[in-house]
Design a protein around this motif. Structure first.
Motif, PDB file in Angstrom:
ATOM      1  N   THR A 178       0.882  -1.363  -0.297  1.00  0.00           N
ATOM      2  CA  THR A 178       0.214  -0.086  -0.143  1.00  0.00           C
ATOM      3  C   THR A 178       0.952   1.232  -0.095  1.00  0.00           C
ATOM      4  O   THR A 178       0.535   2.452   0.172  1.00  0.00           O
ATOM      5  CB  THR A 178      -0.981   0.131   1.206  1.00  0.00           C
ATOM      6  N   LEU A 180       2.637   4.432  -1.443  1.00  0.00           N
ATOM      7  CA  LEU A 180       2.505   5.316  -2.771  1.00  0.00           C
ATOM      8  C   LEU A 180       3.722   5.398  -3.399  1.00  0.00           C
ATOM      9  O   LEU A 180       3.553   5.874  -4.698  1.00  0.00           O
ATOM     10  CB  LEU A 180       2.092   6.738  -2.207  1.00  0.00           C
ATOM     11  N   LEU A 183       3.700   2.899  -6.361  1.00  0.00           N
ATOM     12  CA  LEU A 183       2.559   3.428  -7.222  1.00  0.00           C
ATOM     13  C   LEU A 183       2.904   4.668  -8.105  1.00  0.00           C
ATOM     14  O   LEU A 183       2.558   4.576  -9.467  1.00  0.00           O
ATOM     15  CB  LEU A 183       1.456   3.908  -6.340  1.00  0.00           C
ATOM     16  N   HIS A 184       3.424   5.586  -7.615  1.00  0.00           N
ATOM     17  CA  HIS A 184       3.834   6.806  -8.498  1.00  0.00           C
ATOM     18  C   HIS A 184       5.112   6.479  -9.489  1.00  0.00           C
ATOM     19  O   HIS A 184       5.077   6.841 -10.780  1.00  0.00           O
ATOM     20  CB  HIS A 184       4.434   8.035  -7.818  1.00  0.00           C
ATOM     21  N   VAL A 209      -5.629  10.161 -11.152  1.00  0.00           N
ATOM     22  CA  VAL A 209      -4.482   9.878 -10.178  1.00  0.00           C
ATOM     23  C   VAL A 209      -4.857   9.751  -8.682  1.00  0.00           C
ATOM     24  O   VAL A 209      -4.495   8.779  -8.165  1.00  0.00           O
ATOM     25  CB  VAL A 209      -3.237  11.032 -10.266  1.00  0.00           C
ATOM     26  N   GLU A 210      -5.871  10.686  -8.492  1.00  0.00           N
ATOM     27  CA  GLU A 210      -6.238  10.611  -7.136  1.00  0.00           C
ATOM     28  C   GLU A 210      -7.258   9.511  -6.856  1.00  0.00           C
ATOM     29  O   GLU A 210      -7.332   8.840  -5.919  1.00  0.00           O
ATOM     30  CB  GLU A 210      -7.247  12.075  -6.836  1.00  0.00           C
ATOM     31  N   GLU A 213      -5.145   6.674  -6.306  1.00  0.00           N
ATOM     32  CA  GLU A 213      -4.387   6.751  -4.831  1.00  0.00           C
ATOM     33  C   GLU A 213      -5.495   6.308  -3.704  1.00  0.00           C
ATOM     34  O   GLU A 213      -5.203   5.635  -2.697  1.00  0.00           O
ATOM     35  CB  GLU A 213      -3.849   7.929  -4.543  1.00  0.00           C
ATOM     36  N   ARG A 214      -6.815   6.661  -3.772  1.00  0.00           N
ATOM     37  CA  ARG A 214      -7.743   6.439  -2.784  1.00  0.00           C
ATOM     38  C   ARG A 214      -8.294   4.924  -2.990  1.00  0.00           C
ATOM     39  O   ARG A 214      -8.406   4.274  -1.958  1.00  0.00           O
ATOM     40  CB  ARG A 214      -9.137   7.383  -3.152  1.00  0.00           C
ATOM     41  N   LEU A 216      -6.049   2.766  -3.770  1.00  0.00           N
ATOM     42  CA  LEU A 216      -5.104   1.795  -3.115  1.00  0.00           C
ATOM     43  C   LEU A 216      -5.157   1.784  -1.560  1.00  0.00           C
ATOM     44  O   LEU A 216      -4.858   0.758  -0.853  1.00  0.00           O
ATOM     45  CB  LEU A 216      -3.825   2.352  -3.502  1.00  0.00           C
ATOM     46  N   ALA A 217      -5.640   2.920  -0.990  1.00  0.00           N
ATOM     47  CA  ALA A 217      -6.066   2.970   0.233  1.00  0.00           C
ATOM     48  C   ALA A 217      -7.123   2.360   0.904  1.00  0.00           C
ATOM     49  O   ALA A 217      -7.468   2.240   1.983  1.00  0.00           O
ATOM     50  CB  ALA A 217      -6.114   4.525   0.608  1.00  0.00           C
TER      51      ALA A 217
END
Length: 360
Positions: A178, A180, A183-184, A209-210, A213-214, A216-217
């Protein structure tokens, strides 16, 4: 049938639980793009997202997530990104598709990855295969099937993996991380790939992109974002970000560092990912509609998705037909013709090379 419309954030815990129960009751809905969590997360970022809650008397019998665009044009949630679309409903319930889109305030609902078992589906819609890696009988059974079907690919991938380790160092695989940072890194590779191949960079849109990210969380037993990365001597080589339910992992954003291209890093990564996924309880990896060489080499089965539209008579539907249907049919003709497809792909890659060297 009675339909009420809601913003995703207006759904309460009972509605979300009912949605999940309906999804898990039917194998055809076992895809994270059809999960309530996906629509809820996209709804946080896009104000065009709606959910039609379908009632039969006092009972909720279905959920139809969609985006409402000008002129009453309806599209799937996160249209253009998703590999499974449609409504989640109780088995045996009768839903009139034209009445449904009317109650949603839509003139047209268009789709390109409609899953099977849908009231929206008709005989005139185009069907397309969606290749899968079938892990229901375990990792060993899959590799046995792969050896029979694509033995040369399997053996050469293992050989390249050994050569890579001799040349560059040991391989490490982080599955379902998890963090970041990787991921980037992955999204940066994907952006470069889009540019090299002349495609539109999806990650130029901040909301996408957001969204990733969300997602993934978001980590639960029934739904999660899944990021995994393969490293060589501590350096990231290849990775993938997708989504899962309890049993299905969907392929979404795979990419690799071109520096390692001669070792077939995508195939090395996919085999590593499939082994880890099988060990974590995943039974199917849905690689998604679309002709790709690596999918042909790794698949051991296929699902089916459909492309088309449901439309009510009226000027908005007519305008939509003029703007979308001829283009869709032309694209389908190109994709079905190997010569035209190679020509189009070559033109896109030439454009991509020019785009990377020309200013602006």
């Amino acid at each position: 049938m009675r339909v009420t419309l809601a913003l995703p954030r207006e759904l309460g815990r009972p509605e979300v639980s009912r949605w999940r129960a309906l999804q898990e009751a039917a194998p055809c809905f076992d895809n994270p793009f059809l999960s309530p969590e996906f629509t809820l997360t996209v709804g946080e970022l896009r104000d065009v997202v709606r959910v039609a809650v379908i009632h039969d008397g006092p009972e909720i019998v279905g959920f139809f997530p969609f985006e409402r665009h000008p002129l009453g044009i309806g599209k799937p949630v996160a249209a253009g990104l998703t590999d499974a679309q449609g409504l989640v409903h109780a088995q045996g319930v009768e839903i009139d598709p034209l009445r449904l889109i009317k109650d949603c305030g839509l003139a047209v609902y268009e789709f390109d990855h409609l899953v099977s078992g849908q009231p929206l589906l008709s005989g005139r819609h185009e069907r397309h295969p969606s290749p899968i890696i079938d892990l229901r009988d375990g990792w060993a059974h899959y590799t046995d099937a792969l050896k029979l079907q694509s033995g040369k690919t399997y053996k050469s991938t293992l050989a390249k993996s050994r050569k890579l380790q001799r040349d560059a160092g040991p391989i490490r695989h982080d599955y379902a991380t998890t963090d970041l940072e990787p991921l980037h890194t992955l999204l940066g590779w994907k952006t470069d790939q889009y540019r090299r191949t002349g495609r539109t960079d999806r990650f130029a849109h901040k909301w996408i992109v957001e969204l990733v990210e969300r997602l993934l969380a978001t980590q639960s037993e029934s739904f999660a974002g899944v990021l995994d990365m393969v490293y060589v001597d501590g350096r990231p080589m290849a990775g993938h970000f997708g989504l899962r339910t309890r049993k299905t992992l969907v392929g979404w954003f795979p990419a690799y560092d071109p520096h390692f291209a001669k070792y077939s890093p995508g195939l090395i990564h996919h085999l590593a990912m499939a082994e880890q996924a099988a060990g974590s309880g995943i039974e199917v990896i849905d690689m998604g509609r679309g002709q790709k060489e690596y999918k042909d080499k790794l698949k051991t089965g296929e699902l089916e998705v459909a492309e088309g539209r449901v439309a009510r008579l009226g000027p908005a539907a007519g305008l939509h037909w003029l703007m979308r249907v001829p283009v869709r049919k032309t694209r389908a003709t190109v994709l079905a013709n190997p010569i035209l497809l190679r020509t189009a792909d070559k033109a896109l890659k030439t454009y991509g090379r020019l785009r990377t060297v020309l200013p602006g």
